[in-house]
Design an enzyme around this catalytic site. Sequence first.
Site, mmCIF file in Angstrom:
data_model
loop_
_atom_site.group_PDB
_atom_site.id
_atom_site.type_symbol
_atom_site.label_atom_id
_atom_site.label_comp_id
_atom_site.label_asym_id
_atom_site.label_seq_id
_atom_site.Cartn_x
_atom_site.Cartn_y
_atom_site.Cartn_z
ATOM 1 N N GLN A 119 0.816 -1.214 0.000
ATOM 2 C CA GLN A 119 0.000 0.000 0.000
ATOM 3 C C GLN A 119 0.855 1.271 0.000
ATOM 4 O OE1 GLN A 119 -2.798 -0.338 3.227
ATOM 5 N NE2 GLN A 119 -4.264 -1.464 1.962
ATOM 6 N N GLN A 159 11.190 7.979 -6.140
ATOM 7 C CA GLN A 159 11.143 7.259 -4.860
ATOM 8 C C GLN A 159 10.644 5.823 -5.058
ATOM 9 O OE1 GLN A 159 12.491 8.871 -2.414
ATOM 10 N NE2 GLN A 159 12.313 7.188 -0.956
ATOM 11 N N GLU A 177 7.324 31.303 -17.637
ATOM 12 C CA GLU A 177 6.014 31.914 -17.964
ATOM 13 C C GLU A 177 5.245 32.329 -16.712
ATOM 14 O OE1 GLU A 177 5.297 29.950 -22.178
ATOM 15 O OE2 GLU A 177 3.537 31.012 -21.436
ATOM 16 N N GLY A 178 5.982 32.906 -15.775
ATOM 17 C CA GLY A 178 5.390 33.358 -14.520
ATOM 18 C C GLY A 178 5.608 32.308 -13.462
ATOM 19 N N THR A 179 6.388 32.648 -12.429
ATOM 20 C CA THR A 179 6.649 31.669 -11.362
ATOM 21 C C THR A 179 5.314 31.246 -10.738
ATOM 22 O OG1 THR A 179 6.741 33.380 -9.665
ATOM 23 C CG2 THR A 179 8.825 32.838 -10.760
HETATM 24 N N1 COS Z 1 -5.572 41.024 -18.911
HETATM 25 C C1 COS Z 1 -5.714 42.335 -19.258
HETATM 26 N N2 COS Z 1 -5.264 43.361 -18.493
HETATM 27 C C2 COS Z 1 -4.657 43.041 -17.348
HETATM 28 C C3 COS Z 1 -4.478 41.700 -16.906
HETATM 29 C C4 COS Z 1 -4.979 40.681 -17.744
HETATM 30 N N3 COS Z 1 -4.847 39.397 -17.411
HETATM 31 N N4 COS Z 1 -3.831 41.695 -15.713
HETATM 32 C C5 COS Z 1 -3.621 42.993 -15.405
HETATM 33 N N5 COS Z 1 -4.112 43.795 -16.383
HETATM 34 C C6 COS Z 1 -4.110 45.249 -16.395
HETATM 35 C C7 COS Z 1 -4.861 45.785 -15.174
HETATM 36 O O1 COS Z 1 -6.232 45.925 -15.458
HETATM 37 C C8 COS Z 1 -4.188 47.112 -14.951
HETATM 38 O O2 COS Z 1 -4.706 48.035 -15.887
HETATM 39 P P1 COS Z 1 -4.784 49.616 -15.550
HETATM 40 O O3 COS Z 1 -3.387 50.089 -15.318
HETATM 41 O O4 COS Z 1 -5.420 50.198 -16.759
HETATM 42 O O5 COS Z 1 -5.619 49.717 -14.307
HETATM 43 C C9 COS Z 1 -2.750 46.847 -15.359
HETATM 44 O O6 COS Z 1 -2.788 45.725 -16.232
HETATM 45 C C10 COS Z 1 -1.832 46.593 -14.179
HETATM 46 O O7 COS Z 1 -2.352 45.487 -13.468
HETATM 47 P P2 COS Z 1 -1.869 45.110 -12.019
HETATM 48 O O8 COS Z 1 -1.985 46.334 -11.154
HETATM 49 O O9 COS Z 1 -2.565 43.878 -11.584
HETATM 50 O O10 COS Z 1 -0.328 44.827 -12.255
HETATM 51 P P3 COS Z 1 0.751 44.437 -11.197
HETATM 52 O O11 COS Z 1 1.998 45.081 -11.656
HETATM 53 O O12 COS Z 1 0.309 44.631 -9.809
HETATM 54 O O13 COS Z 1 0.844 42.846 -11.335
HETATM 55 C C11 COS Z 1 1.547 40.851 -12.397
HETATM 56 C C12 COS Z 1 1.000 42.265 -12.504
HETATM 57 C C13 COS Z 1 2.537 40.636 -11.273
HETATM 58 C C14 COS Z 1 0.407 39.894 -12.231
HETATM 59 C C15 COS Z 1 2.213 40.726 -13.747
HETATM 60 O O14 COS Z 1 3.273 41.642 -13.843
HETATM 61 C C16 COS Z 1 2.682 39.356 -14.094
HETATM 62 O O15 COS Z 1 1.913 38.482 -14.506
HETATM 63 N N6 COS Z 1 3.994 39.127 -13.947
HETATM 64 C C17 COS Z 1 4.609 37.915 -14.306
HETATM 65 C C18 COS Z 1 5.193 38.075 -15.652
HETATM 66 C C19 COS Z 1 5.727 36.816 -16.141
HETATM 67 O O16 COS Z 1 4.987 35.858 -16.320
HETATM 68 N N7 COS Z 1 7.034 36.826 -16.424
HETATM 69 C C20 COS Z 1 7.704 35.685 -16.953
HETATM 70 C C21 COS Z 1 8.124 35.969 -18.329
HETATM 71 S S1 COS Z 1 7.140 35.254 -19.498
HETATM 72 S S2 COS Z 1 8.330 34.028 -20.411
#
Ligand code: COS
Length: 400
Positions: free
Chosen positions: A279, A336, A363-365
Amino acid sequence: MDFRLSDKEQKLWERAEEFTREHITPRAHILEMRNEFPKEVVQKAYEAGLMNLHIPPEAGGPGVSLLAETLVSEATGYGCAGMATSIMCNNLAFAPLVIGATIEQLKEHVEPLITGKDAKFGSFCLTERKAGSDVAAITTRAERDGDEYIINGMKCFATSAPQASLFTVFASTQPELKHKGLSVFMVPKTKGVKIGHIEDKVGQKNSIQSEVIFEDVRVPKECLVGKEGEGFKIAMMTLDKTRAGIAAIATGVAQRAVDEAAKFANIRHQFGKSVGRFQGISFKLADMGARAAASRHLTRYAAWLADNDLPVSKDSAFAKFFASDSAMLNALDAIQIMGGYGYLVEYPVEKLMRDAKLLQIYEGTNEIQRLVAGNTMLKESVNLDTGFHVKYDGKDAPMV
Ligand code: COS
């Protein structure tokens, strides 16, 4: 509710599975020793019609659904997450263009890359050394000069950049506006575009990431995608969709770990019976199987939401972090269960662990995914009526 795939989706799934068995699985380990782009396998995937699936028919692509695309990612990810990433790199590179570019722009810049005899590649250039999770911190600059933009800056971790002939570049057109000053450009491989350091990774060695340097790169103003200032929004909309693709690759890895571990547990005998009969092992297998199945359902649901233009941020984040965490947990459990054999390079599961780790990061942690999901849930809860009214200081609690 019907969980069966349509005939078209089923055929695509079978084609991708057959391709994986024939071309990916037998070569995954050997090719990763070379730490090179798996050019021949990717070319075969291109010829088999497994690439560029999301490009609309008006721009020469098959325009299949995101759900169908995730089937190919899962099937190829089962064979090798690195090769799946190489086969799928154009999905990420071209997604911002499908979202924000006009059909004329797609026809001019993307169609020639997806309709020729040989596979061609795009590279998604968002991340910088000091701007990873914090996209708004991008410092690559695009300055308007007459009918052109001049781009300067450096990107890193750009997938398939050394192979690419088109770069999707996020750059600031108005730095003082922070995220609202970001814009996105299609940049052909032209004077001033240079490939920098190529990274040497722990896993997913069948996919290549490098720096890309843009030095006074001039592109016509028609290379701007959407309007100036729309870059951040386009990046977020892109990641909302492509994270389902990563979740699908992760589902493939999670399922492979289950299958390898179950096969081994049947064959391996200790104390007079197969180890699967204990198990301690069969319960582990059950948890692994449930994680893989749940990952698949979350992934396909997120893809279905996106295909139906429904809000998808939370569910694609759920799918991405759950499936990639599951891939990692399943890989560790498979090692394991297989004991000393699991830890050998000649067995397939140590590679699953190395490959899965990156799925939790790129693509985003997974911390960013939890942030996206958690923030969306808090917003949704404002109008949520659970039927229970909190009393705060003897009165109805104020709505937030
Ligand atoms: N679709 C459309 N618009 C979006 C959205 C989405 N999924 N998410 C956020 N927005 C818009 C918001 O509406 C906001 O618009 P306004 O400025 O007009 O109000 C703006 O974008 C900023 O949004 P938010 O305040 O949520 O941004 P933050 O900087 O606080 O956070 C995160 C954004 C951290 C979620 C974002 O930067 C992110 O996803 N980072 C990770 C990036 C990543 O994946 N990097 C790896 C590289 S890819 S290989």
